[in-house]
Design an enzyme around this catalytic site. Structure first.
Site, PDB file in Angstrom:
ATOM      1  N   PHE A   1       1.129   5.214   0.670  1.00 43.75           N
ATOM      2  CA  PHE A   1       0.498   6.261   1.474  1.00 43.75           C
ATOM      3  C   PHE A   1       1.070   7.622   1.083  1.00 43.75           C
ATOM      4  O   PHE A   1       2.258   7.734   0.789  1.00 43.75           O
ATOM      5  CB  PHE A   1       0.815   6.060   2.960  1.00 43.75           C
ATOM      6  CG  PHE A   1       0.238   4.800   3.546  1.00 43.75           C
ATOM      7  CD1 PHE A   1      -0.929   4.819   4.289  1.00 43.75           C
ATOM      8  CD2 PHE A   1       0.877   3.567   3.362  1.00 43.75           C
ATOM      9  CE1 PHE A   1      -1.454   3.657   4.831  1.00 43.75           C
ATOM     10  CE2 PHE A   1       0.358   2.409   3.903  1.00 43.75           C
ATOM     11  CZ  PHE A   1      -0.819   2.455   4.648  1.00 43.75           C
TER      12      PHE A   1
ATOM     13  N   THR B   1       0.856  -1.192   0.000  1.00 42.97           N
ATOM     14  CA  THR B   1       0.000   0.000   0.000  1.00 42.97           C
ATOM     15  C   THR B   1       0.890   1.239   0.000  1.00 42.97           C
ATOM     16  O   THR B   1       1.877   1.310   0.732  1.00 42.97           O
ATOM     17  CB  THR B   1      -0.947   0.020   1.221  1.00 42.97           C
ATOM     18  OG1 THR B   1      -1.782  -1.128   1.147  1.00 42.97           O
ATOM     19  CG2 THR B   1      -1.815   1.259   1.228  1.00 42.97           C
TER      20      THR B   1
END
Ligand code: PEP
Ligand code: MN
Length: 622
Positions: free
Chosen positions: A529, A527
């Protein structure tokens, strides 16, 4: 023995225990570990564990079986983080120490320091007192060398590490350097160990040429028993029957030490292999094996080096290595941060009255929490929020200095809500971080896999673990907001038939058990960010720009904008379209560009973009 003290123990009760132990010829050391108040006892106490347990304020008394006490995991369960200026050895950010074997001249040290800093080193090494096998070899520049190191620190901002070879050098070391190193040949020089223990500054303790891990830890115990807990263990190769390398790098020491001790570990592949071409492969392996830091010898002219030239990397080779480490680190849950020192500077300039916090979504232990620590280390306090909008609000109002928001996942795609919020709020992206999302199945300590009847997780986590979950069609899947709240809910329910999908970090924070590790279908689950703030970060060197814009609703309008990037050979790494707020069927485009679009050199590109698009806004340069 260690005493676990009651949380409400009074000072008077504590003093009474200390006096009693002192009368029995023991020394005590107190620490807070995982929220527990722990008192370590050094020496042979006459009072037995049962007698201690009967004393007011003592919750438990545990005998430490190993001969090393203060360095053991039993004494302190949580990892020790050794702070050196703004650098922390032992956290999620890998620390790279680099420099020549020996300081040879001011010019040499400064030139190498600038190179290694450029490539991601955050500490500089260089010997001034050199323990050489031959008395006729270069022995080091001694105090002159230390002065050069102090100047390197002054001019580059890199903390400096050097070897201490005798207690008589203590004052000079305190005056000029940040970290002292005990060389392999001195690992069992007990007077020197006691001396650095009393000096109180961070110590890199190298493993002896033919020392066992037990002997090495006993040497660390010498330093800690003098009251200095800032010890970093350095594996630098041991002597074996194998002549093809200078020494044999014992990488298995890393998992062994991680079990036995809370102290951080640095690996020195330079002295371990003694051969330039073998250094980078072993450095990469060390990070994969869980090392906290690396110490690498780098020289700008190794052929002429006064010591250890053949094992010194050229600066460019060191640069290639750190790029590889940047990619490897997230696989083992860590980061190599090329902006480490710049970031510390940025954080240190936050006004004393402003909050040094970063808002993230979920509970402690969320992947966003891990991302915050990976980006800022411990310098910024992560603050949990309930919604993404709360994060944007907190940053806008200044309640939190920064926000950490997920933008996209390699398996489940974009988190659209955050692209919309970036459009809605006038905030800046100041950085980004990508972490590996490694899901674990978490339950109560007394629950086994067969007991599990329900699993809690947010829907994206269920979809990322589909293959695993399909094996258990009878288990009920209960959707919740975030992985960390799933873990919290299972914990608070006390229900041993419930499990949660979440990070190993969340399992640790909520003191829960991991039933199964890495249950995501595809291990390449990452992921990305964005770090958001109210103001732009002043960065000299920018690799990426994020922009948003809209186009008129006419044929080829987006193409006209894309053409600008194509004509100027500017690489786009992300393009996302989102409906414009309040304007049905009109779209905003979010674009990440691999260039500093506001650089004066690209002003003509910017002008053209303004001409061909509408509502153009630079979200951030980082
Ligand atoms: C050094 O770091 O330059 C050095 C002399 O190391 P070791 O003590 O491991 O041989
Ligand atoms: Mn050396």
């Amino acid at each position: 023995m260690i005493l676990i003290l009651e949380s409400n123990i009074t000072q008077a009760q504590k003093d009474k225990i200390k006096v009693r132990l002192s009368d029995e010829g023991c020394i005590t050391r107190e620490i807070i570990d995982a929220g527990r108040n722990v008192m370590g006892i050094i020496g042979n106490a006459k009072t037995t564990p049962d007698e201690f347990k009967a004393i007011d304020g003592v919750a438990d008394a545990v005998i430490i079986k190993s001969s090393y006490k203060l360095v053991s995991r039993e004494f302190k369960t949580q990892d020790t983080k050794v702070k050196i200026g703004n650098v922390v050895v032992g956290g999620d950010r890998i620390v790279v120490v680099a420099g020549p074997c020996a300081v040879e001249s001011h010019e040499q040290a400064m030139a190498i320091a600038k190179e290694v800093k450029k490539y991601g080193a955050v500490l500089f090494r260089g010997g001034a007192f050199k323990p050489r096998s031959s008395p006729y070899s270069f022995q080091g520049l001694e105090e002159e060398g230390l002065k050069i190191l102090a100047d390197v620190r002054e001019q580059t901002g890199l903390g400096v590490v050097t070897e201490i070879t005798a207690p008589s050098q203590a004052d000079l070391m305190i005056k000029y350097v940040d970290v002292v190193q005990i060389g392999a040949r001195n690992m069992q020089n007990f007077e020197l160990l006691k001396c650095v223990g009393r000096m109180g500054m961070p110590v890199v303790l190298k493993r002896g040429l033919a020392s066992t891990i037990q002997e090495w830890l006993m040497s660390a115990e010498y330093i800690m028993s003098e009251g200095n807990s800032k010890v970093i263990l350095c594996e630098r190769g041991i002597r074996t029957f194998e002549p093809y390398t200078r020494n044999t790098l014992d990488l298995s020491a890393i998992p062994v030490l991680k079990k036995l001790t809370h102290l951080p570990i640095i690996i020195d592949p330079s002295h371990a292999t003694g051969i330039r071409e073998k250094v980078s492969p072993m450095a990469r392996a060390a990070i994969a094996a869980g090392a906290d830091a690396l110490m690498i010898e780098v020289h700008n002219n190794p052929d002429q080096a006064l010591s250890d030239g053949p094992q010194s990397l050229y600066p460019e080779q060191f640069g290639q290595l750190t790029r590889d480490l940047y990619v490897i680190a997230p696989v083992v849950g860590k980061q190599l941060d090329f902006d480490y020192l710049k970031k510390s500077k940025m954080i240190n300039t936050i006004q004393a009255t402003a909050s040094k916090t970063a808002a993230f979504i979920g509970e402690y232990g969320a992947y966003s929490h891990k991302a915050s620590i990976g980006y800022f280390g411990d310098e910024i306090e992560p603050v949990p929020m309930k919604t993404f909008k709360d994060i944007f609000n907190a940053v806008q109002t200044g309640d939190c200095q920064y926000g950490v928001v997920p933008l996209e996942n390699s398996l489940s795609g974009s988190i659209h809500e955050n692209f919309d919020l970036l459009q809605e709020y006038d905030l800046k992206i100041i950085g980004e971080i990508t972490i590996r999302v490694k899901h674990t199945l978490i339950a109560h300590g007394n629950a086994s896999k067969e007991d599990i009847k329900t699993i809690l997780a947010p829907p994206p986590a269920f979809s990322q673990c589909k293959n695993y979950l399909d094996q258990y069609p009878d288990i009920e899947l209960v959707p919740v907001k975030a992985t960390s709240s799933a873990v919290k809910q299972v914990k608070e329910s006390g229900d041993t038939s419930a499990a949660a999908i979440g990070s190993a970090m969340a399992a640790g924070i909520f003191k829960m058990n991991i039933l199964e590790e890495s249950i995501e279908d595809n291990p390449r689950n990452y992921t990305r960010f964005a770090i958001i703030a109210n103001q732009e970060k002043s960065m000299e060197k920018v690799n990426k720009t994020s922009i948003i814009f809209s186009t008129g609703n006419k044929p080829g309008a987006l193409f006209e904008v894309m053409k600008i990037f194509s004509e100027h050979e500017i690489n786009l790494v992300k393009l996302e379209s989102r409906p414009m707020l309040g304007k049905p069927w009109e779209y905003m485009f979010y674009v990440d560009i691999e260039a500093d679009i506001e650089h004066p050199k690209l002003s003509y590109v910017m002008d053209k973009l303004k001409e061909k698009s509408e509502n153009l806004r630079v979200l951030g340069r980082y």
